[in-house]
Design an enzyme around this catalytic site. Sequence first.
Site, PDB file in Angstrom:
ATOM      1  N   THR A   1       0.831  -1.197   0.000  1.00 37.89           N
ATOM      2  CA  THR A   1       0.000   0.000   0.000  1.00 37.89           C
ATOM      3  C   THR A   1       0.872   1.256   0.000  1.00 37.89           C
ATOM      4  OG1 THR A   1      -1.477   1.345   1.377  1.00 37.89           O
ATOM      5  CG2 THR A   1      -0.258  -0.340   2.516  1.00 37.89           C
TER       6      THR A   1
ATOM      7  N   SER B   1      -1.144   2.856  10.885  1.00 34.27           N
ATOM      8  CA  SER B   1      -2.167   2.019  11.535  1.00 34.27           C
ATOM      9  C   SER B   1      -1.537   0.631  11.648  1.00 34.27           C
ATOM     10  CB  SER B   1      -3.449   1.929  10.695  1.00 34.27           C
ATOM     11  OG  SER B   1      -3.238   1.076   9.589  1.00 34.27           O
TER      12      SER B   1
ATOM     13  N   TYR C   1      -2.722  -1.982  10.491  1.00 33.04           N
ATOM     14  CA  TYR C   1      -2.838  -2.585   9.163  1.00 33.04           C
ATOM     15  C   TYR C   1      -1.661  -2.159   8.278  1.00 33.04           C
ATOM     16  CZ  TYR C   1      -3.805  -2.199   4.229  1.00 33.04           C
ATOM     17  OH  TYR C   1      -3.646  -2.204   2.879  1.00 33.04           O
ATOM     18  N   HIS C   2      -1.432  -0.838   8.181  1.00 29.78           N
ATOM     19  CA  HIS C   2      -0.352  -0.379   7.309  1.00 29.78           C
ATOM     20  C   HIS C   2       0.992  -0.945   7.779  1.00 29.78           C
ATOM     21  CE1 HIS C   2      -3.408   2.800   6.314  1.00 29.78           C
ATOM     22  NE2 HIS C   2      -2.955   2.522   5.113  1.00 29.78           N
TER      23      HIS C   2
ATOM     24  N   LYS D   1       1.758  -4.332   6.443  1.00 26.63           N
ATOM     25  CA  LYS D   1       2.281  -4.324   5.070  1.00 26.63           C
ATOM     26  C   LYS D   1       3.773  -3.979   5.055  1.00 26.63           C
ATOM     27  CE  LYS D   1      -1.611  -4.709   2.521  1.00 26.63           C
ATOM     28  NZ  LYS D   1      -1.869  -5.740   1.520  1.00 26.63           N
TER      29      LYS D   1
END
Length: 477
Positions: free
Chosen positions: A228, A263, A265-266, A269
Amino acid sequence: MAQLLSSSCSLTFSASNKPCLKPFHQCSTSFSNTVVCDNSKTPFRQLFLREQKPRKSLAVVNASTISTGQEAPVQTSSGDPFKPKRVMVIGGDGYCGWATALHLSNKGYEVAIVDNLVRRLFDHQLGLDSLTPISSIQDRIQCWKSLTGKSIELYIGDICEFEFLSETFKSYEPDAVVHFGEQRSAPYSMIDRSRAVYTQQNNVVGTLNVLFAIKEYREDCHLVKLGTMGEYGTPNIDIEEGYITITHNGRTDTLPYPKQASSFYHLSKVHDSHNIAFTCKAWGIRATDLNQGVVYGVRTDETAMHEELCNRFDYDAIFGTALNRFCVQAAVGHPLTVYGKGGQTRAFLDIRDTVQCVELAIANPANPGEFRVFNQFTEQFKVTELAELVTKAGEKLGLDVKTISVPNPRVELEEHYYNCKNTKLVDLGLKPHFLSDSLIDSLLNFAVQYKDRVDTKQIMPGVSWRKVGVKTKTLTS
Ligand SMILES: O=S([O-])[O-]
């Protein structure tokens, strides 16, 4: 254990912090061209369905017809030219994954979808739903076959379970793996501790398992991994494509571009990217990290062919992406919700370009040991600019569109410099679909068409980056 399909939306996580998904795949029966596993004890009746693969060779996109910018043709470890034919799409039932699986199948690749269907489960658990009705994965694939004659193999299971993944790899023998199979929502990862832990375990372990499977069973297989643009954060300098050349104390080196994820989530990644980079160096894996921007749109050539192929369209505050969400808000007369000042600039792309970019990455594989990073987006917008575009388009359709600023649930800069490079996919042949009035008009019309399905309770943000705690939340607003 998770209580699936519970209308009261109560949710329990197992002690291991994973939403309880098991058992999704325990094969037992085999008939004609299908292997079926039915665990009827789960309320969510799951099938493990694998069509027997035809070994005939198909017409494929020829890597040599698209300029790679590479001097020598990409080769297998035995020195033969590497022409990928068999593609495994992990997460192939999701928003980007489904569109990509169909697109690759349409382009002549043999395609297998691997998915544990957990994205559908999240909707049940959180009381969310796609704006568009979506068919089961089995019906989707069946419909595709009857329309086009093309088969897509299906493996239902969790790639975090290595036994499942290794069986799948050995059975399918992919030349390329496109990995969309991750928890992909920043707000989801910030709901509570258990979702933060789940997101990082699921994403990091899943990717690690894919890397081990490639090393063990398919060393020439090219990993095309969805990263991302959020990995980079919003630095006050231009964002390069994966690497930056730095001169420091008189010495110069080209290094991975700094990551400043915002976050859990990030961050998952970012951890993935490091693991992939390391295994490219250590084991000679070939990999492409597609640092994707925010995706909008719903139709691709393939999903538009039949209503049973229709893609999901999320508008809620957990999974809805900015432009799609604004269009639904405009359609139902809900003010567009801009977080804070709305000066946040992000990179965006049309879902038709997502599928094109993945196809280009597959057709032009990385070399063994190479870790390529492509910034996968076509345009940058401030959130307020998107709101203005939707307002104008709405007015043309006679909609009364208002915008409100809501307290920003995230911790992020609301005004900042942002300038990202994105030349590598264009060099490979990407023909971008830029955001046009007509696209916004058609998205708005689409949202109006389905507006009776909109649940406005899903729209306002209910997940706060600052208030995330250890208590498991069953509702997010
Ligand atoms: O299907 S997904 O990516 O929400």
